[in-house]
Design a protein around this motif. Structure first.
Motif, mmCIF file in Angstrom:
data_model
loop_
_atom_site.group_PDB
_atom_site.id
_atom_site.type_symbol
_atom_site.label_atom_id
_atom_site.label_comp_id
_atom_site.label_asym_id
_atom_site.label_seq_id
_atom_site.Cartn_x
_atom_site.Cartn_y
_atom_site.Cartn_z
ATOM 1 N N LEU A 139 0.823 -1.210 0.000
ATOM 2 C CA LEU A 139 0.000 0.000 0.000
ATOM 3 C C LEU A 139 0.856 1.259 0.000
ATOM 4 O O LEU A 139 0.535 2.240 -0.681
ATOM 5 N N ALA A 140 1.949 1.258 0.742
ATOM 6 C CA ALA A 140 2.826 2.430 0.778
ATOM 7 C C ALA A 140 3.487 2.669 -0.571
ATOM 8 O O ALA A 140 3.681 3.813 -0.991
ATOM 9 N N GLN A 141 3.828 1.575 -1.268
ATOM 10 C CA GLN A 141 4.530 1.693 -2.542
ATOM 11 C C GLN A 141 3.638 2.273 -3.643
ATOM 12 O O GLN A 141 4.136 2.920 -4.562
ATOM 13 N N VAL A 142 2.341 2.043 -3.568
ATOM 14 C CA VAL A 142 1.447 2.598 -4.591
ATOM 15 C C VAL A 142 0.879 3.945 -4.163
ATOM 16 O O VAL A 142 0.061 4.537 -4.861
ATOM 17 N N ASN A 143 1.335 4.444 -3.010
ATOM 18 C CA ASN A 143 0.871 5.749 -2.523
ATOM 19 C C ASN A 143 2.035 6.688 -2.228
ATOM 20 O O ASN A 143 1.987 7.480 -1.297
ATOM 21 N N GLY A 144 3.084 6.569 -3.017
ATOM 22 C CA GLY A 144 4.181 7.512 -2.850
ATOM 23 C C GLY A 144 5.559 6.906 -2.821
ATOM 24 O O GLY A 144 6.546 7.588 -3.032
ATOM 25 N N ARG A 145 5.663 5.628 -2.458
ATOM 26 C CA ARG A 145 6.940 4.916 -2.438
ATOM 27 C C ARG A 145 7.975 5.708 -1.640
ATOM 28 O O ARG A 145 7.784 5.982 -0.470
ATOM 29 N N ASN A 146 9.094 6.095 -2.261
ATOM 30 C CA ASN A 146 10.153 6.818 -1.546
ATOM 31 C C ASN A 146 9.889 8.320 -1.446
ATOM 32 O O ASN A 146 10.727 9.058 -0.914
ATOM 33 N N GLN A 147 8.741 8.746 -1.958
ATOM 34 C CA GLN A 147 8.438 10.172 -1.951
ATOM 35 C C GLN A 147 7.651 10.601 -0.709
ATOM 36 O O GLN A 147 7.312 11.776 -0.562
ATOM 37 N N ILE A 148 7.331 9.661 0.184
ATOM 38 C CA ILE A 148 6.582 9.997 1.393
ATOM 39 C C ILE A 148 7.459 9.787 2.630
ATOM 40 O O ILE A 148 8.434 9.034 2.589
ATOM 41 N N ASP A 149 7.105 10.475 3.725
ATOM 42 C CA ASP A 149 7.935 10.369 4.929
ATOM 43 C C ASP A 149 7.681 9.044 5.638
ATOM 44 O O ASP A 149 6.730 8.315 5.342
ATOM 45 N N TRP A 150 8.562 8.731 6.605
ATOM 46 C CA TRP A 150 8.502 7.439 7.283
ATOM 47 C C TRP A 150 7.188 7.214 8.031
ATOM 48 O O TRP A 150 6.614 6.133 8.001
ATOM 49 N N ASP A 151 6.702 8.241 8.725
ATOM 50 C CA ASP A 151 5.463 8.087 9.495
ATOM 51 C C ASP A 151 4.299 7.709 8.581
ATOM 52 O O ASP A 151 3.492 6.828 8.904
ATOM 53 N N THR A 152 4.219 8.380 7.433
ATOM 54 C CA THR A 152 3.152 8.090 6.477
ATOM 55 C C THR A 152 3.312 6.697 5.895
ATOM 56 O O THR A 152 2.346 5.933 5.768
ATOM 57 N N LYS A 153 4.547 6.357 5.543
ATOM 58 C CA LYS A 153 4.829 5.050 4.953
ATOM 59 C C LYS A 153 4.436 3.915 5.909
ATOM 60 O O LYS A 153 3.782 2.936 5.521
ATOM 61 N N LEU A 154 4.813 4.044 7.162
ATOM 62 C CA LEU A 154 4.515 3.003 8.152
ATOM 63 C C LEU A 154 3.032 2.950 8.491
ATOM 64 O O LEU A 154 2.497 1.887 8.808
ATOM 65 N N ASP A 157 1.463 0.832 5.991
ATOM 66 C CA ASP A 157 1.721 -0.582 6.288
ATOM 67 C C ASP A 157 0.699 -1.121 7.293
ATOM 68 O O ASP A 157 0.159 -2.220 7.127
ATOM 69 N N VAL A 158 0.449 -0.348 8.331
ATOM 70 C CA VAL A 158 -0.519 -0.755 9.357
ATOM 71 C C VAL A 158 -1.920 -0.839 8.754
ATOM 72 O O VAL A 158 -2.671 -1.793 9.023
ATOM 73 N N GLU A 159 -2.257 0.146 7.939
ATOM 74 C CA GLU A 159 -3.580 0.148 7.296
ATOM 75 C C GLU A 159 -3.757 -1.105 6.445
ATOM 76 O O GLU A 159 -4.833 -1.719 6.436
ATOM 77 N N TYR A 160 -2.698 -1.500 5.749
ATOM 78 C CA TYR A 160 -2.782 -2.706 4.921
ATOM 79 C C TYR A 160 -3.048 -3.943 5.782
ATOM 80 O O TYR A 160 -3.936 -4.742 5.484
ATOM 81 N N VAL A 161 -2.265 -4.092 6.847
ATOM 82 C CA VAL A 161 -2.393 -5.265 7.715
ATOM 83 C C VAL A 161 -3.789 -5.359 8.313
ATOM 84 O O VAL A 161 -4.361 -6.448 8.438
ATOM 85 N N GLU A 162 -4.350 -4.222 8.672
ATOM 86 C CA GLU A 162 -5.665 -4.207 9.311
ATOM 87 C C GLU A 162 -6.812 -4.436 8.321
ATOM 88 O O GLU A 162 -7.950 -4.641 8.739
ATOM 89 N N ASN A 163 -6.502 -4.391 7.026
ATOM 90 C CA ASN A 163 -7.570 -4.520 6.020
ATOM 91 C C ASN A 163 -7.199 -5.480 4.893
ATOM 92 O O ASN A 163 -7.563 -5.267 3.733
ATOM 93 N N ILE A 164 -6.493 -6.558 5.226
ATOM 94 C CA ILE A 164 -6.091 -7.516 4.195
ATOM 95 C C ILE A 164 -7.308 -8.192 3.572
ATOM 96 O O ILE A 164 -8.182 -8.698 4.274
ATOM 97 N N SER A 165 -7.333 -8.179 2.242
ATOM 98 C CA SER A 165 -8.411 -8.858 1.516
ATOM 99 C C SER A 165 -7.958 -9.068 0.083
ATOM 100 O O SER A 165 -7.039 -8.399 -0.408
ATOM 101 N N LEU A 166 -8.586 -9.999 -0.599
ATOM 102 C CA LEU A 166 -8.274 -10.256 -2.002
ATOM 103 C C LEU A 166 -8.543 -9.016 -2.843
ATOM 104 O O LEU A 166 -7.757 -8.660 -3.726
#
Length: 203
Positions: A139-154, A157-166
């Motif tokens: 999710l972080a990679q399709v929403n900015g990759r290296n162009q976003i700060d660490w807090d946003t990137k992480l 990651d949490v948002e992805y884990v909490e909402n895993i689905s096909l």
């Protein structure tokens, strides 16, 4: 059910299929890097995976090992080879991680596996990123990759884990393909990107 059973099955089948399709490209890149990187086409590095278990990630080596007079490695700018620039720009350096997916170290979709030295600096919520297998893209990679700060990137990651689905994984794959085709938000030279996580949170 999807996360516990079907995600792994899909990962294995899709990663194996992709490896077979990309095999000619992988062979060509390997031969090219044998010449440009003095016989060292591959890059291995330890990364924490699910439950913080350490595994070895494999990528194409896009930089040579040139050092200064004191034996210190030169910056990315001076070590990045012409072939390496192309491989990074097209994200082909990530293709070998399909091997990690087949082995079961990684998933196609998930939080990117970061450095072991970052482990002490995650908040309790951010540690959720290690309750699932790391991914080649996420999710972080399709929403900015290296162009976003660490807090946003992480937080992504949490948002992805909490909402895993096909459904969410398919959406991320589609967005990843679009970004790879357009080479959007790819940092070829990482010399001037944001400081490492441990540098920021040590302060």
């Amino acid at each position: 059910m999807y996360n516990k059973i079907f995600k792994r099955i899909l990962d294995f089948l899709l990663a194996l299929t992709a490896l077979l399709i990309l095999l000619p490209v992988i062979i060509i890149i390997t031969i090219a890097l044998l010449f440009y990187n003095n016989g060292k086409p591959f890059f291995y590095q330890e990364r924490p995976g699910k439950d913080e278990k350490i595994f070895r990630i494999i990528k194409f080596k896009t930089m040579n090992d040139k050092t200064d007079a004191q034996g210190v490695l030169l910056s990315d700018t001076h070590r990045l080879t012409p072939v390496g620039k192309f491989i990074r720009k097209t994200s082909l350096d990530e293709t070998l991680q399909l091997i990690n997916v087949v082995k079961g170290d990684m998933s196609l979709i998930g939080p990117r596996p970061l450095l072991p030295q970052y482990l002490p600096y995650y908040t309790e919520k951010e540690k959720l990123r290690h309750t699932v297998k790391p991914g080649i893209t996420g999710l972080a990679q399709v929403n900015g990759r290296n162009q976003i700060d660490w807090d946003t990137k992480l937080s992504f990651d949490v948002e992805y884990v909490e909402n895993i689905s096909l459904k969410n994984d398919i959406a991320i794959i589609i967005k990843t393909i679009k970004k790879v085709i357009t080479a959007k938000e790819v940092s070829v030279d990482t010399t001037d990107v944001e400081p490492s996580l441990d540098e920021i949170r040590k302060k």
